[in-house]
Design an enzyme around this catalytic site. Structure first.
Site, mmCIF file in Angstrom:
data_model
loop_
_atom_site.group_PDB
_atom_site.id
_atom_site.type_symbol
_atom_site.label_atom_id
_atom_site.label_comp_id
_atom_site.label_asym_id
_atom_site.label_seq_id
_atom_site.Cartn_x
_atom_site.Cartn_y
_atom_site.Cartn_z
ATOM 1 N N ASN A 10 -45.226 -27.623 -69.725
ATOM 2 C CA ASN A 10 -43.997 -27.796 -68.942
ATOM 3 C C ASN A 10 -43.930 -29.252 -68.501
ATOM 4 O O ASN A 10 -44.562 -29.642 -67.525
ATOM 5 C CB ASN A 10 -44.053 -26.837 -67.744
ATOM 6 C CG ASN A 10 -42.863 -27.006 -66.813
ATOM 7 O OD1 ASN A 10 -42.026 -27.891 -66.989
ATOM 8 N ND2 ASN A 10 -42.795 -26.158 -65.799
ATOM 9 N N ARG A 89 -41.507 -25.314 -71.970
ATOM 10 C CA ARG A 89 -40.334 -25.122 -71.136
ATOM 11 C C ARG A 89 -39.333 -26.213 -71.480
ATOM 12 O O ARG A 89 -39.683 -27.402 -71.504
ATOM 13 C CB ARG A 89 -40.702 -25.246 -69.661
ATOM 14 C CG ARG A 89 -39.475 -25.130 -68.770
ATOM 15 C CD ARG A 89 -39.773 -25.516 -67.342
ATOM 16 N NE ARG A 89 -38.554 -25.407 -66.535
ATOM 17 C CZ ARG A 89 -38.389 -26.011 -65.378
ATOM 18 N NH1 ARG A 89 -39.339 -26.777 -64.882
ATOM 19 N NH2 ARG A 89 -37.269 -25.860 -64.703
ATOM 20 N N HIS A 178 -33.713 -22.435 -64.017
ATOM 21 C CA HIS A 178 -34.795 -21.564 -63.529
ATOM 22 C C HIS A 178 -34.690 -20.158 -64.130
ATOM 23 O O HIS A 178 -35.201 -19.198 -63.567
ATOM 24 C CB HIS A 178 -34.773 -21.432 -61.982
ATOM 25 C CG HIS A 178 -35.105 -22.686 -61.265
ATOM 26 N ND1 HIS A 178 -34.402 -23.125 -60.160
ATOM 27 C CD2 HIS A 178 -36.058 -23.628 -61.492
ATOM 28 C CE1 HIS A 178 -34.902 -24.259 -59.735
ATOM 29 N NE2 HIS A 178 -35.917 -24.601 -60.526
ATOM 30 N N GLY A 208 -38.269 -23.849 -54.681
ATOM 31 C CA GLY A 208 -39.423 -24.721 -54.938
ATOM 32 C C GLY A 208 -39.003 -26.140 -54.664
ATOM 33 O O GLY A 208 -38.266 -26.402 -53.705
ATOM 34 N N ASN A 209 -39.451 -27.058 -55.510
ATOM 35 C CA ASN A 209 -38.968 -28.421 -55.376
ATOM 36 C C ASN A 209 -37.509 -28.460 -55.823
ATOM 37 O O ASN A 209 -36.652 -29.065 -55.187
ATOM 38 C CB ASN A 209 -39.851 -29.336 -56.224
ATOM 39 C CG ASN A 209 -39.620 -30.761 -55.879
ATOM 40 O OD1 ASN A 209 -39.354 -31.075 -54.721
ATOM 41 N ND2 ASN A 209 -39.666 -31.628 -56.868
ATOM 42 N N ARG A 239 -32.798 -33.350 -54.040
ATOM 43 C CA ARG A 239 -31.417 -33.178 -54.549
ATOM 44 C C ARG A 239 -30.524 -32.616 -53.446
ATOM 45 O O ARG A 239 -30.944 -31.731 -52.699
ATOM 46 C CB ARG A 239 -31.414 -32.221 -55.751
ATOM 47 C CG ARG A 239 -31.983 -32.835 -57.010
ATOM 48 C CD ARG A 239 -32.186 -31.792 -58.097
ATOM 49 N NE ARG A 239 -33.591 -31.561 -58.340
ATOM 50 C CZ ARG A 239 -34.087 -30.602 -59.107
ATOM 51 N NH1 ARG A 239 -33.281 -29.764 -59.722
ATOM 52 N NH2 ARG A 239 -35.384 -30.463 -59.270
ATOM 53 N N ASP A 281 -41.216 -32.548 -48.985
ATOM 54 C CA ASP A 281 -42.129 -31.407 -49.007
ATOM 55 C C ASP A 281 -41.889 -30.504 -47.792
ATOM 56 O O ASP A 281 -41.986 -30.951 -46.640
ATOM 57 C CB ASP A 281 -43.567 -31.959 -49.002
ATOM 58 C CG ASP A 281 -44.577 -30.884 -49.262
ATOM 59 O OD1 ASP A 281 -45.082 -30.811 -50.392
ATOM 60 O OD2 ASP A 281 -44.860 -30.099 -48.323
ATOM 61 N N CYS A 282 -41.610 -29.251 -48.052
ATOM 62 C CA CYS A 282 -41.238 -28.331 -46.982
ATOM 63 C C CYS A 282 -42.368 -28.152 -45.951
ATOM 64 O O CYS A 282 -42.119 -28.074 -44.750
ATOM 65 C CB CYS A 282 -40.852 -26.990 -47.608
ATOM 66 S SG CYS A 282 -40.149 -25.841 -46.451
ATOM 67 N N GLY A 329 -42.492 -21.945 -54.640
ATOM 68 C CA GLY A 329 -43.462 -22.442 -53.650
ATOM 69 C C GLY A 329 -43.053 -22.175 -52.208
ATOM 70 O O GLY A 329 -43.869 -21.743 -51.390
ATOM 71 N N ILE A 330 -41.776 -22.394 -51.887
ATOM 72 C CA ILE A 330 -41.300 -22.159 -50.512
ATOM 73 C C ILE A 330 -41.080 -20.664 -50.286
ATOM 74 O O ILE A 330 -41.534 -20.101 -49.285
ATOM 75 C CB ILE A 330 -39.983 -22.943 -50.254
ATOM 76 C CG1 ILE A 330 -40.219 -24.456 -50.403
ATOM 77 C CG2 ILE A 330 -39.422 -22.614 -48.881
ATOM 78 C CD1 ILE A 330 -38.954 -25.309 -50.339
ATOM 79 N N GLU A 383 -43.637 -18.428 -64.494
ATOM 80 C CA GLU A 383 -42.877 -18.918 -65.643
ATOM 81 C C GLU A 383 -43.783 -19.070 -66.863
ATOM 82 O O GLU A 383 -43.367 -18.810 -67.991
ATOM 83 C CB GLU A 383 -42.235 -20.275 -65.295
ATOM 84 C CG GLU A 383 -41.093 -20.166 -64.298
ATOM 85 C CD GLU A 383 -40.720 -21.504 -63.684
ATOM 86 O OE1 GLU A 383 -41.531 -22.034 -62.884
ATOM 87 O OE2 GLU A 383 -39.634 -22.020 -63.976
HETATM 88 N N1 LIG Z 1 -47.402 -22.737 -47.095
HETATM 89 C C1 LIG Z 1 -46.244 -23.342 -47.365
HETATM 90 N N2 LIG Z 1 -45.292 -23.424 -46.408
HETATM 91 C C2 LIG Z 1 -44.117 -24.029 -46.655
HETATM 92 N N3 LIG Z 1 -43.798 -24.583 -47.818
HETATM 93 C C3 LIG Z 1 -44.697 -24.543 -48.807
HETATM 94 C C4 LIG Z 1 -45.968 -23.915 -48.629
HETATM 95 N N4 LIG Z 1 -46.665 -24.034 -49.809
HETATM 96 C C5 LIG Z 1 -45.853 -24.716 -50.672
HETATM 97 N N5 LIG Z 1 -44.674 -25.012 -50.073
HETATM 98 C C6 LIG Z 1 -43.555 -25.793 -50.603
HETATM 99 O O1 LIG Z 1 -43.182 -25.432 -51.913
HETATM 100 C C7 LIG Z 1 -42.518 -26.549 -52.522
HETATM 101 C C8 LIG Z 1 -43.016 -26.713 -53.950
HETATM 102 O O2 LIG Z 1 -42.660 -25.580 -54.662
HETATM 103 P P1 LIG Z 1 -43.119 -25.354 -56.183
HETATM 104 O O3 LIG Z 1 -42.418 -24.131 -56.653
HETATM 105 O O4 LIG Z 1 -44.601 -25.365 -56.248
HETATM 106 O O5 LIG Z 1 -42.562 -26.670 -56.838
HETATM 107 P P2 LIG Z 1 -42.112 -27.045 -58.300
HETATM 108 O O6 LIG Z 1 -40.629 -26.799 -58.321
HETATM 109 O O7 LIG Z 1 -42.460 -28.493 -58.419
HETATM 110 O O8 LIG Z 1 -42.861 -26.123 -59.245
HETATM 111 C C9 LIG Z 1 -42.814 -27.755 -51.644
HETATM 112 O O9 LIG Z 1 -41.688 -28.071 -50.857
HETATM 113 C C10 LIG Z 1 -43.934 -27.248 -50.755
HETATM 114 O O10 LIG Z 1 -43.958 -27.880 -49.499
HETATM 115 C C1 LIG Z 2 -34.265 -27.031 -63.319
HETATM 116 C C2 LIG Z 2 -35.094 -27.446 -62.169
HETATM 117 O O1 LIG Z 2 -34.610 -27.726 -61.105
HETATM 118 O O2 LIG Z 2 -36.400 -27.470 -62.377
HETATM 119 P P1 LIG Z 2 -37.504 -27.916 -61.323
HETATM 120 O O3 LIG Z 2 -37.511 -26.921 -60.204
HETATM 121 O O4 LIG Z 2 -38.773 -27.862 -62.149
HETATM 122 O O5 LIG Z 2 -37.153 -29.299 -60.884
HETATM 123 MG MG LIG Z 3 -39.801 -25.538 -59.873
#
Ligand SMILES: Nc1ncnc2c1ncn2[C@@H]1O[C@H](COP(=O)(O)OP(=O)(O)O)[C@@H](O)[C@H]1O
Ligand SMILES: CC(=O)OP(=O)(O)O
Ligand SMILES: [Mg+2]
Length: 398
Positions: A10, A89, A178, A208-209, A239, A281-282, A329-330, A383
Site C-alpha cells: 500500500n 492498493r 476507502h 483515520g488520517n 484535508r 494527529d487526533c 485509527g480514530i 484492508e
Molecule cells: N488511542 C487513540 N486515540 C485517539 N486517536 C487515535 C488513537 N490511536 C490512533 N489514533 C488516531 O488515528 C489516526 C490514524 O489513523 P490510521 O487509520 O492509522 O491512519 P491511516 O489513514 O494513515 O492508515 C491518527 O489521527 C491517530 O492519532
Molecule cells: C483515500 C484516502 O484518503 O486514503 P488515506 O486514508 O490512506 O489517505
Molecule cells: Mg487510511
C-alpha cells in the site's frame, strides 16, 4: 499450513505499508511501514509474526529503495520464495475498474491516466506496482481499488450539480474512497451484528488520517462522503473536507494564490492540522484539549460536528438504519470522538453505553450502544486481508 503467501503493498504519498499474509491464516508473517519517503530521515519498521518490531534507516527516501529493502528483508527471512502473488492498493479506479484486476500494461496505463484525479495517491501506487514488477517479474500482481466498492452508487448520489457536460466529457463525479475498508466492514457486520443479508442498512465511519462515511444497503454502497478526489466530506488530518467553492475563489482573489497553491493548502495544511495549528494527529489533539489548548478543542469540535452532520445525511440514503459502525485509527481507538459524535445523534435514536465505549480500543470489536438504541459498534478494519483475498482469488483463477 501451506506456505503460499500474498505480499500486500500500500504505497501512500509519503509512506509504504506492507504485509505478508499466508493463504490459510489471518496473522501476517511480516508487516510494516516505510515512512517519510520523499522527505528526509526516512525509516522502515518491520513487525514479525510475534509482534516484535525493528526499525532501519533508509539511505534513500524513495518508494523504489523502500521496496528493495523490503525484498532484501523477505529474502533474508526466507519469505521471498513463499510469495505467490502481490496485491496492491490503488486509490483511484475511476469508471474503468469496478472490481480488482490482474495488472497488465493496459491496466497500468489506465491507472496512470487516472492520476490527475488522485494526485497524492495514484502516482505513489504506480511506483509500487512498477517496482514490484521489476523486482519479481514472474509473479501475478493484482490491483485493488478504493473506488470499486462505490460503483453501485446511483446517478443521484454521484452526480455533481454542475453542467452535466463536465461529467460526460471529463468524468467529474463522485467516486468515493476507502472502499476496500468499507467492503470489509460491511461483510464483518453481517455476521457480528446478526443482520439480514437481504434487508439491512448501516453507516460505516472510517476515521483515520483520511476519513470517509459509507451508507451500505443490503451489502452495496449507496452513498459515501468522499468525492471525485479524497478531499471531500469529513474533516481529516490535513484535508479540509467540504469547503464552499466561493470561499476558495474569494481567497484566491484576496491572497493572489494560484489554484495549485490553494489545492495544496486544502490537502496538506488544513483539517485538524490547520484548525489546531498544532498537529494532524487526533491523539495529540486530545491530549492538548485536556491541557486547555483552545484551538485543539475547536479542531475536535469542528471534526465531530461535521461527522455527526454527515452521518445524519447518510442515514437518509438508507431504507432502514440498523447500525452505526466506527473503524479506522480514530474510530477504533478514540472513545472521546465516538462519545462526542453520538451525543449529537440523539435525534436518530442512538444511545451510547459509556462503559462499553471506554473498553473499545486496540483492535477490540463489539457493540457500544445501550439496549433499545439503534446499534453502535466498533469493528477494526483490515484492508490488507481484503487485498490479499482478492489477490489470491484472481491469481488462483487466471
Ligand atoms: N488511542 C487513540 N486515540 C485517539 N486517536 C487515535 C488513537 N490511536 C490512533 N489514533 C488516531 O488515528 C489516526 C490514524 O489513523 P490510521 O487509520 O492509522 O491512519 P491511516 O489513514 O494513515 O492508515 C491518527 O489521527 C491517530 O492519532
Ligand atoms: C483515500 C484516502 O484518503 O486514503 P488515506 O486514508 O490512506 O489517505
Ligand atoms: Mg487510511
Amino acid at each position: 499450513m501451506s506456505l503460499a503467501c500474498v505480499l500486500v503493498i500500500n504505497c501512500g504519498s509519503s509512506s509504504m505499508k506492507f504485509s505478508v499474509i499466508p493463504q490459510d491464516a489471518d496473522q501476517p508473517l511480516l508487516s510494516g511501514l516505510a515512512e517519510r519517503l520523499g522527505i528526509d530521515h526516512a525509516v522502515m519498521t518491520f513487525k514479525d509474526r510475534d509482534g516484535h518490531k525493528s526499525t532501519v534507516a533508509l539511505d534513500e527516501a524513495s518508494h523504489q529503495h523502500a521496496l528493495k529493502v523490503l525484498f532484501a528483508k523477505l529474502d533474508e527471512q526466507q519469505l521471498l520464495t513463499t510469495i505467490s502473488a502481490i496485491g496492491h492498493r490503488v486509490a483511484h479506479g475511476g469508471s474503468d475498474f469496478k472490481r480488482s484486476v490482474r495488472v497488465t500494461d493496459d491496466v497500468i496505463e489506465k491507472i496512470r491516466a487516472l492520476s490527475a484525479l488522485a494526485p497524492l495517491h495514484n502516482p505513489a501506487n504506480l511506483i509500487g506496482i512498477e517496482a514490484a514488477r521489476a523486482l519479481l517479474p514472474a509473479l501475478p500482481q493484482i490491483a485493488v481499488f478504493d473506488t470499486a466498492f462505490h460503483q453501485t452508487l446511483s446517478p443521484a448520489a454521484y452526480t455533481y450539480a454542475i453542467p452535466l457536460e463536465y461529467q460526460q466529457d471529463y468524468q467529474v463525479r463522485r467516486y468515493g474512497f476507502h472502499g476496500t475498508s468499507h467492503r470489509y466492514i460491511a461483510a464483518e457486520a453481517l455476521a457480528s451484528l446478526d443482520l439480514d443479508p437481504a434487508d439491512h442498512g448501516i453507516v460505516i465511519a472510517h476515521l483515520g488520517n483520511g476519513s470517509s462515511l459509507c451508507a451500505v444497503q443490503n451489502g452495496a454502497s449507496v452513498d459515501t462522503s468522499m468525492g471525485m478526489t479524497p478531499l471531500e466530506g469529513l474533516v481529516m488530518g490535513t484535508r479540509c473536507g467540504d469547503l464552499d467553492f466561493g470561499a476558495a475563489a474569494y481567497l484566491a482573489k484576496c491572497t493572489g494564490q494560484t489554484l495549485d497553491a490553494l489545492y495544496k493548502m486544502v490537502n496538506n495544511q488544513s483539517g485538524l492540522m490547520g484548525i489546531s495549528g498544532l498537529s494532524s494527529d487526533c491523539r495529540t489533539l486530545q491530549q492538548a484539549r485536556d491541557a486547555g489548548h483552545e484551538r485543539a478543542a475547536l479542531a475536535i469540535d469542528v471534526m465531530v460536528h461535521r461527522l455527526a452532520r454527515h452521518i445524519g445525511g447518510h442515514v437518509t440514503s438508507l431504507k432502514r438504519f440498523d447500525a452505526l459502525i466506527f473503524t479506522g485509527g480514530i474510530g477504533e481507538n478514540s472513545a472521546l470522538i465516538r462519545e462526542l459524535t453520538v451525543q449529537r445523534l440523539q435525534a436518530l435514536g442512538l444511545v451510547l453505553d459509556q462503559e462499553r465505549n471506554q473498553q473499545m480500543f486496540g483492535g477490540r470489536s463489539g457493540v457500544i450502544s445501550k439496549a433499545g438504541s439503534t446499534k453502535i459498534a466498533v469493528i477494526p478494519t483490515n484492508e490488507e486481508k481484503m487485498i490479499a483475498m482478492d489477490a489470491m482469488a484472481i491469481a488462483g483463477t487466471n
